[in-house]
Structures are given as C-alpha cells and as structure tokens.
Design an enzyme around this catalytic site. Structure first.
Site, PDB file in Angstrom:
ATOM      1  N   GLU A 116      -5.582  12.050  -5.703  1.00  0.00           N
ATOM      2  CA  GLU A 116      -6.680  11.977  -6.666  1.00  0.00           C
ATOM      3  C   GLU A 116      -7.971  11.452  -6.059  1.00  0.00           C
ATOM      4  O   GLU A 116      -7.962  10.730  -5.065  1.00  0.00           O
ATOM      5  CB  GLU A 116      -6.266  11.088  -7.853  1.00  0.00           C
ATOM      6  CG  GLU A 116      -5.182  11.751  -8.687  1.00  0.00           C
ATOM      7  CD  GLU A 116      -4.667  10.914  -9.850  1.00  0.00           C
ATOM      8  OE1 GLU A 116      -4.358  11.498 -10.892  1.00  0.00           O
ATOM      9  OE2 GLU A 116      -4.554   9.685  -9.720  1.00  0.00           O
ATOM     10  N   CYS A 129     -14.789   7.502  -5.059  1.00  0.00           N
ATOM     11  CA  CYS A 129     -13.615   6.730  -4.631  1.00  0.00           C
ATOM     12  C   CYS A 129     -12.636   7.713  -3.993  1.00  0.00           C
ATOM     13  O   CYS A 129     -12.108   8.597  -4.660  1.00  0.00           O
ATOM     14  CB  CYS A 129     -13.024   6.042  -5.867  1.00  0.00           C
ATOM     15  SG  CYS A 129     -11.589   5.053  -5.490  1.00  0.00           S
ATOM     16  N   CYS A 136       1.383   5.507  -1.452  1.00  0.00           N
ATOM     17  CA  CYS A 136       1.145   4.346  -0.588  1.00  0.00           C
ATOM     18  C   CYS A 136       2.483   3.696  -0.305  1.00  0.00           C
ATOM     19  O   CYS A 136       3.343   3.625  -1.192  1.00  0.00           O
ATOM     20  CB  CYS A 136       0.205   3.348  -1.279  1.00  0.00           C
ATOM     21  SG  CYS A 136      -0.239   1.950  -0.233  1.00  0.00           S
ATOM     22  N   CYS A 140       2.261  -2.883  -3.769  1.00  0.00           N
ATOM     23  CA  CYS A 140       1.693  -4.048  -4.453  1.00  0.00           C
ATOM     24  C   CYS A 140       2.167  -3.964  -5.906  1.00  0.00           C
ATOM     25  O   CYS A 140       2.130  -2.890  -6.502  1.00  0.00           O
ATOM     26  CB  CYS A 140       0.170  -4.032  -4.364  1.00  0.00           C
ATOM     27  SG  CYS A 140      -0.393  -4.074  -2.658  1.00  0.00           S
ATOM     28  N   CYS A 143       0.052  -2.317  -8.781  1.00  0.00           N
ATOM     29  CA  CYS A 143      -0.647  -1.051  -8.489  1.00  0.00           C
ATOM     30  C   CYS A 143       0.239   0.155  -8.761  1.00  0.00           C
ATOM     31  O   CYS A 143       1.353   0.248  -8.232  1.00  0.00           O
ATOM     32  CB  CYS A 143      -1.102  -1.048  -7.030  1.00  0.00           C
ATOM     33  SG  CYS A 143      -1.853   0.517  -6.534  1.00  0.00           S
ATOM     34  N   SER A 259      -8.332  -6.818  -0.214  1.00  0.00           N
ATOM     35  CA  SER A 259      -7.599  -7.071  -1.454  1.00  0.00           C
ATOM     36  C   SER A 259      -6.844  -8.385  -1.308  1.00  0.00           C
ATOM     37  O   SER A 259      -5.687  -8.401  -0.901  1.00  0.00           O
ATOM     38  CB  SER A 259      -6.628  -5.918  -1.723  1.00  0.00           C
ATOM     39  OG  SER A 259      -7.352  -4.745  -1.947  1.00  0.00           O
ATOM     40  N   LEU A 260      -7.498  -9.474  -1.657  1.00  0.00           N
ATOM     41  CA  LEU A 260      -6.881 -10.791  -1.453  1.00  0.00           C
ATOM     42  C   LEU A 260      -5.923 -11.104  -2.609  1.00  0.00           C
ATOM     43  O   LEU A 260      -4.742 -11.346  -2.392  1.00  0.00           O
ATOM     44  CB  LEU A 260      -7.981 -11.854  -1.333  1.00  0.00           C
ATOM     45  CG  LEU A 260      -7.506 -13.216  -0.866  1.00  0.00           C
ATOM     46  CD1 LEU A 260      -6.899 -13.160   0.527  1.00  0.00           C
ATOM     47  CD2 LEU A 260      -8.650 -14.228  -0.895  1.00  0.00           C
ATOM     48  N   ASN A 338      -5.897  -3.383 -14.599  1.00  0.00           N
ATOM     49  CA  ASN A 338      -5.822  -2.149 -15.378  1.00  0.00           C
ATOM     50  C   ASN A 338      -4.353  -1.810 -15.606  1.00  0.00           C
ATOM     51  O   ASN A 338      -3.614  -1.612 -14.641  1.00  0.00           O
ATOM     52  CB  ASN A 338      -6.513  -1.004 -14.625  1.00  0.00           C
ATOM     53  CG  ASN A 338      -8.011  -1.219 -14.547  1.00  0.00           C
ATOM     54  OD1 ASN A 338      -8.671  -1.433 -15.560  1.00  0.00           O
ATOM     55  ND2 ASN A 338      -8.555  -1.207 -13.334  1.00  0.00           N
ATOM     56  N   CYS A 381      -9.210   1.365 -11.120  1.00  0.00           N
ATOM     57  CA  CYS A 381      -8.515   0.813  -9.946  1.00  0.00           C
ATOM     58  C   CYS A 381      -7.029   0.654 -10.241  1.00  0.00           C
ATOM     59  O   CYS A 381      -6.659   0.051 -11.241  1.00  0.00           O
ATOM     60  CB  CYS A 381      -8.999  -0.597  -9.616  1.00  0.00           C
ATOM     61  SG  CYS A 381     -10.689  -0.726  -9.175  1.00  0.00           S
TER      62      CYS A 381
HETATM   63  N1  SAH Z   1      -4.993   0.280  -0.525  1.00  0.00           N
HETATM   64  C1  SAH Z   1      -6.268  -0.319  -0.480  1.00  0.00           C
HETATM   65  C2  SAH Z   1      -7.327   0.462  -1.233  1.00  0.00           C
HETATM   66  C3  SAH Z   1      -6.960   1.097  -2.572  1.00  0.00           C
HETATM   67  S1  SAH Z   1      -6.750   0.102  -3.989  1.00  0.00           S
HETATM   68  C4  SAH Z   1      -6.219  -1.732  -0.977  1.00  0.00           C
HETATM   69  O1  SAH Z   1      -5.209  -2.107  -1.542  1.00  0.00           O
HETATM   70  O2  SAH Z   1      -7.166  -2.451  -0.747  1.00  0.00           O
HETATM   71  C5  SAH Z   1      -8.364  -0.402  -4.543  1.00  0.00           C
HETATM   72  C6  SAH Z   1      -8.348  -1.766  -5.247  1.00  0.00           C
HETATM   73  O3  SAH Z   1      -7.743  -1.701  -6.558  1.00  0.00           O
HETATM   74  C7  SAH Z   1      -7.552  -2.804  -4.477  1.00  0.00           C
HETATM   75  O4  SAH Z   1      -8.218  -4.027  -4.427  1.00  0.00           O
HETATM   76  C8  SAH Z   1      -6.312  -2.910  -5.331  1.00  0.00           C
HETATM   77  O5  SAH Z   1      -5.641  -4.095  -5.078  1.00  0.00           O
HETATM   78  C9  SAH Z   1      -6.863  -2.793  -6.704  1.00  0.00           C
HETATM   79  N2  SAH Z   1      -5.863  -2.516  -7.730  1.00  0.00           N
HETATM   80  C10 SAH Z   1      -4.664  -1.909  -7.556  1.00  0.00           C
HETATM   81  N3  SAH Z   1      -4.009  -1.821  -8.741  1.00  0.00           N
HETATM   82  C11 SAH Z   1      -4.808  -2.355  -9.685  1.00  0.00           C
HETATM   83  C12 SAH Z   1      -4.701  -2.519 -11.099  1.00  0.00           C
HETATM   84  N4  SAH Z   1      -3.644  -2.074 -11.766  1.00  0.00           N
HETATM   85  N5  SAH Z   1      -5.721  -3.113 -11.751  1.00  0.00           N
HETATM   86  C13 SAH Z   1      -6.823  -3.511 -11.079  1.00  0.00           C
HETATM   87  N6  SAH Z   1      -6.985  -3.373  -9.746  1.00  0.00           N
HETATM   88  C14 SAH Z   1      -5.983  -2.795  -9.047  1.00  0.00           C
HETATM   89 FE1  SF4 Z   2      -1.281   0.558  -1.705  1.00  0.00          FE
HETATM   90 FE2  SF4 Z   2      -3.645  -0.627  -2.170  1.00  0.00          FE
HETATM   91 FE3  SF4 Z   2      -2.002   0.047  -4.209  1.00  0.00          FE
HETATM   92 FE4  SF4 Z   2      -1.376  -1.965  -2.560  1.00  0.00          FE
HETATM   93  S1  SF4 Z   2      -3.135  -1.877  -3.961  1.00  0.00           S
HETATM   94  S2  SF4 Z   2       0.022  -0.356  -3.276  1.00  0.00           S
HETATM   95  S3  SF4 Z   2      -2.133  -1.213  -0.597  1.00  0.00           S
HETATM   96  S4  SF4 Z   2      -2.997   1.452  -2.801  1.00  0.00           S
END
Ligand code: SAH
Ligand code: SF4
Length: 408
Positions: A116, A129, A136, A140, A143, A259-260, A338, A381
């Site tokens: 996407e 984006c 992935c 996480c 996510c 992504s801390l 989200n 996100c």
């Molecule tokens: N894989 C990379 C980039 C893609 S994710 C990364 O993790 O940094 C882009 C951002 O969205 C990251 O900071 C991720 O942690 C955040 N993210 C993932 N799932 C989310 C959610 N459900 N709600 C809000 N932010 C989220």
């Molecule tokens: Fe992958 Fe980024 Fe999602 Fe973590 S937040 S699962 S690194 S896409």
C-alpha cells in the site's frame, strides 16, 4: 532468545524482477545500468550513453510511460526500445479517498504481491507515505503491518514506482495538470504549485532491512536529472536497525525518524521486539552519531500513545532525560494509537496525550500530537495491511500455538 518473526535481512534483493515477456523494466535502474543494458542489447558505447541520458530524462523528468512519446529519440529507435524494454508502474488494485482528503492505493507487484501507498495532503505540503516491503518481519505489537506473514523486499523500481504513480495520479508531470493550474482546483495546490512535496518511508516494512533497494530508489528520487526532490524533504523511519543507521546517513543522507515508543527495556521489548536485539542505549548512541543530524535537521522520535502502557508522566520525564543525556537534536512526534481489528491496545485519552506532550514541551523539546489521517479507509500509521493478509492477531496467535503444540 528467538524473536518471533524476526529474520534479517530479508532475501530477494534483485534489482530486476523477471517478466514473462522477457523485456526489462527500466524503472528503478540507475542511468549507468540503463547504459549497460543498451550496450548489451547492441548499441555502441557512444550511442548507449546518449540514449541512456535521453531515456532517463523522459522517465523521471517527464514521466512518460511509452517509448513512442520520446520525441527526441529517432523514430526507428523507438520500436527497438519497445521490443526490449518497458517503463513499469506498480499495478493499481484499488484506490480509496478518505473524507479528510487522504488517499490510499492498494498496489501489486508484477509477480502478484500486494502493498500500500498513502498520500496525505496538508495546507502547506503533500506527503507521500511509501512502502519498502510487502509486510514486515518485525511484529511490533501495535502495528497491523507486523501481523502480515508474507514478506518480500520491494525492488528499487517498485519503491520509486510508487512516487511515479503518485505523480501520475496527481497529474504532476510537466505538461500535466500542473501546467493548467488555473483550470484545476488551485486551493489544493501548495506554494510551489505541487501537491507532492515530501516523502516519508513510513509505509509497510522496515526500510533498513531493505537498505540497498531503498537507497537506490531514493537516489533516483533525489537525482537532479531525475525526480529532483531534496533530501530535506525525505524522511526515513526505522524501528531501530542500529547497524544500518550510519550507512543510512552516509549513503542516503535523508532525515531520520526513529520509532522509539518506550523509554525502558521492559516495555520496549514488549511493544517493539527488535529492542531485544538492539537496546535503547545502543539505539540512542546511534542517533547521537547520525551523520547530518543537527539543530537545523533534528531526529524525529515517534512515540505511539498506548493507554496505560507507555503514557504516564514518568515515561514523559524519562523520555526527556534520555534525549538530554544523549544530547540529541530531537523532536518528538506523539502518534495517537490507530486501532485495527484484534489490536491488543487502546489509544491513550486525549487528556493523557496532552499532558504527556506538555511535559516534554516544558523541557524545551517540541512534542506535537499528530492528527490521525485517513482512519476511515485504514490509511493511518500502522493500519496498513493488504486484504489478502487480513488475519487478526488472535487468529495468528492461535495458529502459532497450534504449530507449537504440533512441534512439542
Ligand atoms: N517500519 C518503520 C516505518 C513504518 S511504520 C518503523 O517502524 O519505523 C510508521 C510509524 O507508524 C512507526 O513509528 C510505527 O511505529 C507507527 N505505528 C505502527 N502502528 C501504529 C498504530 N497502530 N498506531 C499508530 N502508529 C503506529
Ligand atoms: Fe514493521 Fe514498523 Fe510495523 Fe514495526 S511498526 S511491525 S517495524 S512496519
């Protein structure tokens, strides 16, 4: 200790995806490679060099998708090119429009993998984006993309192809809609007349697990003869692939987002499992050493707000302490969580998010709260996940437990 779903680096780093018709897709190849291919196909060195330069300009500067449209290339040469090469774009499976103006495209690679891309228009900018992988490997816990089991690296062509496709859709090639801005809905346009002004590598996938392809694609995006977007307008987000961060700064030179999401080992281990491999201290030390980071070009720390998990006053103070301790030129982006079906967390209350933001601000660090965009079409996100792969976390956990039982 094994980390579920974590395999690195993901294989399939081909720069050319083979096609059934035997032709080669030129999108994603550097100019020198195009020249080599032209030579290998029979042009002499001088011709190959000239044609590669012309074709490159047509591809990236003008956005044409047919060799026939390359009017400064001799007429008899154009069928020769068409027989051997193609100018590809990802296939559009579905395009959606959110009621806040956000657009999401479900795309497919030539070999049928879906991913996407999202476009987020704002008053002063338009951000694309971009995805770096199908799925992935990193899981996480908050996510949706991390619950996809199918993963393949996108090629440079499939990555830069997203930018090209966005420009096609927005009508932003010279002689496109942009030239007729008076007729178009000018209110949609940004100061420099463009909708697409910024790129974030924040779609599906971990870009630093597909480093070479992401670098090669972004080089084309930044190339003055190519798409010519400034590196200052590009941000790459990583979950913390520490060993690749220095190379990202040196070889790509774009802005870094990290992504801390947590300030101590226990919580980060749980929500961002790569932390078990590269811990917070190592990660922040790599940020402090990131080439090009300065007060003018700050590192962005993304922090997803999860109710009763990482959102207390204490966590906010610890975040400030860490940033100060490592003397990081940093800003913090607070992302309200989200939701997605089966997600194991809830979003913090707006009051909690505000309080967290205030604490960080009080210590002189910018910490805006990001407004979620495109939630109604699952474009925000962490909501990206292709339909073929829509399985709930609970379902995946059940399946994993079954595998575990079968192995025991
Ligand atoms: N894989 C990379 C980039 C893609 S994710 C990364 O993790 O940094 C882009 C951002 O969205 C990251 O900071 C991720 O942690 C955040 N993210 C993932 N799932 C989310 C959610 N459900 N709600 C809000 N932010 C989220
Ligand atoms: Fe992958 Fe980024 Fe999602 Fe973590 S937040 S699962 S690194 S896409």
């Amino acid at each position: 200790m094994s980390i579920p779903g974590q395999i690195d680096p993901v294989p399939v780093a081909r720069d050319i995806t083979p096609r059934a018709d035997g032709r080669v897709d030129l999108i994603g190849l550097p100019k020198a490679r195009i020249r080599e291919l032209f030579e290998a196909a029979g042009l002499d060195a001088k011709q190959a060099k000239l044609r590669a330069k012309q074709v490159f300009h047509w591809l990236y500067h003008r956005g044409v998708t047919e060799f026939e449209a390359m009017t400064d290339i001799a007429k008899q040469m154009r069928p020769w090119l068409t027989e051997r090469f193609v100018i590809g774009r990802p296939d559009v499976v579905e395009a959606q429009h959110s009621n806040d103006g956000t657009r999401k495209w479900l795309l497919s690679t030539a070999d049928g993998h879906e991913f996407e891309m999202v476009f987020i228009p704002d008053a002063d900018r338009g951000t694309l984006c971009v995805s770096s992988q199908v799925g992935c490997t990193l899981n996480c816990r908050f996510c949706h993309t991390g619950t996809m089991r199918l993963v393949r690296n996108l090629t440079p062509g499939e990555i830069v192809g997203q930018v090209m496709l966005a420009r096609d859709s927005l009508g932003e090639w010279p002689k496109g809609k942009m030239d007729f801005a008076e007729d178009a809905d000018e209110a949609e346009y940004t100061a420099d007349g463009r909708l697409l002004t910024n790129i974030v590598m924040m779609g599906m996938g971990e870009p630093l697990y597909n480093f070479d392809n992401v670098r090669d694609a972004l080089k084309l995006v930044m190339d003055g003869d190519g798409l010519a977007l400034s590196k200052r307008r590009i941000t790459l987000s990583t979950s913390g692939v520490v060993p690749m961060m220095a190379r990202c700064g040196e070889e790509i030179g774009v802005n870094l987002a990290v992504s801390l999401h947590a300030t101590n080992k226990e919580i980060r281990d749980e929500i961002v499992p790569i932390n078990r491999k590269y811990g917070i201290e190592e990660l922040l030390a790599a940020c402090a050493a990131y080439p090009g980071a300065s007060n003018a070009r700050r590192i962005t720390f993304e922090y997803v707000m999860l109710k009763d998990k990482n959102d207390s006053d204490e966590h906010a103070r610890e975040l400030v302490r860490l940033i100060k301790h490592y003397k990081l030129p940093a800003k913090v982006n607070l992302i309200p969580f989200n939701p997605w079906p089966g997600a194991p967390y809830e979003c913090s209350t707006p009051e909690r998010v505000k309080r967290f933001s205030d604490i960080v601000f009080e210590h002189g660090i910018s910490a805006p709260v990001r407004t979620p965009r495109g939630r109604d079409i699952d474009a925000a996100c962490g909501q990206l996940k292709t339909a073929a792969e829509k399985k709930s976390r609970a379902q995946l956990d059940r399946e994993a437990a079954e595998v575990g039982r079968a192995e025991a």
